[in-house]
Structures are given as C-alpha cells and as structure tokens.
Motif scaffolding. Sequence first.
Motif, PDB file in Angstrom:
ATOM      1  N   UNK A  32      -4.454   2.036   4.194  1.00 35.31           N
ATOM      2  CA  UNK A  32      -3.609   1.248   5.109  1.00 35.31           C
ATOM      3  C   UNK A  32      -4.424   0.803   6.323  1.00 35.31           C
ATOM      4  N   UNK A  33      -5.308   1.704   6.828  1.00 37.71           N
ATOM      5  CA  UNK A  33      -6.216   1.313   7.933  1.00 37.71           C
ATOM      6  C   UNK A  33      -7.086   0.137   7.512  1.00 37.71           C
ATOM      7  N   UNK A  34      -7.597   0.168   6.275  1.00 40.73           N
ATOM      8  CA  UNK A  34      -8.437  -0.924   5.778  1.00 40.73           C
ATOM      9  C   UNK A  34      -7.669  -2.238   5.773  1.00 40.73           C
ATOM     10  N   UNK A  35      -6.432  -2.210   5.250  1.00 41.50           N
ATOM     11  CA  UNK A  35      -5.633  -3.434   5.130  1.00 41.50           C
ATOM     12  C   UNK A  35      -5.343  -4.052   6.491  1.00 41.50           C
ATOM     13  N   UNK A  36      -4.965  -3.210   7.467  1.00 42.16           N
ATOM     14  CA  UNK A  36      -4.673  -3.750   8.795  1.00 42.16           C
ATOM     15  C   UNK A  36      -5.958  -4.107   9.549  1.00 42.16           C
ATOM     16  N   UNK A  37      -7.047  -3.414   9.238  1.00 34.71           N
ATOM     17  CA  UNK A  37      -8.342  -3.795   9.813  1.00 34.71           C
ATOM     18  C   UNK A  37      -8.791  -5.158   9.326  1.00 34.71           C
ATOM     19  N   UNK A  38      -8.557  -5.425   8.048  1.00 31.79           N
ATOM     20  CA  UNK A  38      -8.871  -6.744   7.490  1.00 31.79           C
ATOM     21  C   UNK A  38      -7.974  -7.821   8.099  1.00 31.79           C
TER      22      UNK A  38
ATOM     23  N   UNK B 200       6.355  -7.129  -0.988  1.00 35.03           N
ATOM     24  CA  UNK B 200       5.805  -7.449  -2.307  1.00 35.03           C
ATOM     25  C   UNK B 200       4.368  -6.983  -2.456  1.00 35.03           C
ATOM     26  N   UNK B 201       3.605  -7.133  -1.391  1.00 36.78           N
ATOM     27  CA  UNK B 201       2.192  -6.741  -1.404  1.00 36.78           C
ATOM     28  C   UNK B 201       2.048  -5.235  -1.613  1.00 36.78           C
ATOM     29  N   UNK B 202       2.829  -4.453  -0.862  1.00 36.98           N
ATOM     30  CA  UNK B 202       2.734  -2.995  -0.985  1.00 36.98           C
ATOM     31  C   UNK B 202       3.320  -2.498  -2.309  1.00 36.98           C
ATOM     32  N   UNK B 203       4.363  -3.166  -2.796  1.00 31.55           N
ATOM     33  CA  UNK B 203       4.908  -2.811  -4.116  1.00 31.55           C
ATOM     34  C   UNK B 203       3.853  -3.070  -5.195  1.00 31.55           C
TER      35      UNK B 203
ATOM     36  N   UNK C 190      -6.325  -0.581  -3.391  1.00 37.80           N
ATOM     37  CA  UNK C 190      -6.599  -1.304  -2.146  1.00 37.80           C
ATOM     38  C   UNK C 190      -8.017  -1.838  -2.070  1.00 37.80           C
ATOM     39  N   UNK C 191      -8.987  -1.064  -2.565  1.00 36.78           N
ATOM     40  CA  UNK C 191     -10.383  -1.519  -2.527  1.00 36.78           C
ATOM     41  C   UNK C 191     -10.635  -2.628  -3.550  1.00 36.78           C
ATOM     42  N   UNK C 192      -9.809  -2.682  -4.604  1.00 38.23           N
ATOM     43  CA  UNK C 192      -9.955  -3.761  -5.602  1.00 38.23           C
ATOM     44  C   UNK C 192      -9.483  -5.092  -5.017  1.00 38.23           C
ATOM     45  N   UNK C 193      -8.246  -5.117  -4.488  1.00 33.86           N
ATOM     46  CA  UNK C 193      -7.693  -6.390  -4.001  1.00 33.86           C
ATOM     47  C   UNK C 193      -8.410  -6.869  -2.740  1.00 33.86           C
ATOM     48  N   UNK C 194      -8.990  -5.942  -1.973  1.00 32.84           N
ATOM     49  CA  UNK C 194      -9.730  -6.336  -0.762  1.00 32.84           C
ATOM     50  C   UNK C 194     -11.187  -6.692  -1.071  1.00 32.84           C
TER      51      UNK C 194
END
Length: 252
Positions: free
Chosen positions: A237-243, A16-19, A101-105
Amino acid sequence: KAMCSGKLQTGLLVAGYFVYLLVGAAVFQALERTAEKQEKMAAAQMKEAFLQNFTQLSVAEMEQFMKDLIEAIQKGVYPVGNESRFEESNWDFSNSFFFAGTVVSTIGYGTLHPKTAGGQIFCVFFALFGIPLNIVFLHHVGKMLSLLCKKLGKFLYEKGMRKKKIKFLTLLFFLATGILVFLCLPSVFFQITEGWSYSEGIYFAFITLSTIGFGDYVVGKQSDRKYFSYYRVLVAIWILFGLAWIALLFNL
C-alpha cells in the motif's frame, strides 16, 4: 453534479483497483502454494540425505547437490534451519498481495515469481490488464491530489502572492512533504523492522518507488527476523501511494 460524479468515479476506480489486486493475490496463492510445498519437501529430503552421507559423497555427487541447492534457492526455497521453517509459505496472502502489487506497478523484484504453468499464464493476463489499470489509477489519484495543490495556490493567491512564486512554493511543498512521508519516514520503519542501516532504507525506498526494482533489497525475506502479519500488504500500500505521489509531481 459533475463533482459528485467525479467522486463516484474515483471511488469506483479505487475500489475496483484494490479488488483486482485482492483477486489476483488469491489466485496466485491458490495456484502456487501447493507446488511450493512440494518443492520445500523435496529440498528438506535433499538436505537430510546430504547430512547423512556427506562424508561418503563423491565429487560428482557433491556437484549435483550444489546444483540442486542453487535450483531450490532460485525457486525461493531456502533449506535453512529446522523443518518448521518449511511450513511458512512465500505464497501466503500477504506475500501474494505484495507480489500482485509489484506486478501491476512493473517493479518486478524477481525474488518471488510464479513457477507453475497456470501461475505463469495467469500472471501474463493479470499484468496485461493490471498495468493499464495501475496507470489509470495513479493518474486519477495524482489528479485528485493536484486539486489540493490548486486549493493551496488559491489560498496563497488570495494572500497577494504572485503566480510564479505560488507555482514554485506549491511544487516545493509537495516535493518536501512527499520526500518526508514516502522516503525519510519509511526508511526509519525499514531500519527498525529489517535491521538495515538508514542509508539502505533510503536506497530501497527510492529503488522501489522509481520502479527500478533491482531485487537486492526486498522486505520480509530475512529468515532470522520475525515480521508482523500483513507487513508486506502494508508495504504494498505504501508503494501504491508512493507511486501516486510521483504521478502528482509529474502532473505539477
């Protein structure tokens, strides 16, 4: 049953997150790409007019040109090089996904942002629901990774190690592994791809994963370098898994 249910929930959350990010990227691309193309055409015309008449321009006209140029750059349009550069879009799918990705993070570099009224309103609602979803996602992934910590701790406990020592070694292991995987190795990759020094790569990685996001260093923005397709998607994707790794450290 509880374990199967937990895995199903995690799978649905990740999917759901990636969609959500993919849909957001597609909408931003649809809303912003046409307006950006018009801005690039206007910038190209402004540059052409300047090159034809720059010897006859008055001080006031020169000042106006400088203001127009600054405004174009603030909108993400860089009228440098030949006209083929204007065919490249800041809002292709790779860039749009990276922006989502930069918005939701909540990193928000500030170098790419929606300019149309529709894009800005959509960004408000996208962030409104996306930021809580991102927090839930990171918390869930952090909890999943913490199960690995428990397994490691159990293994060390069975070897006769004391609990305090196990906690310290577990934290040290995931801290050292994360620094290697999410800071040290990506910095080598950025050094090769972006032409930065290694220290600049470390600086960018830390400023990004800490969600400070100054915007002084951003990937895929140098006009004189060729980037492979979906480079910014890979970085997102690196950012998301880094977080998620940072969320794990908080859990520990």
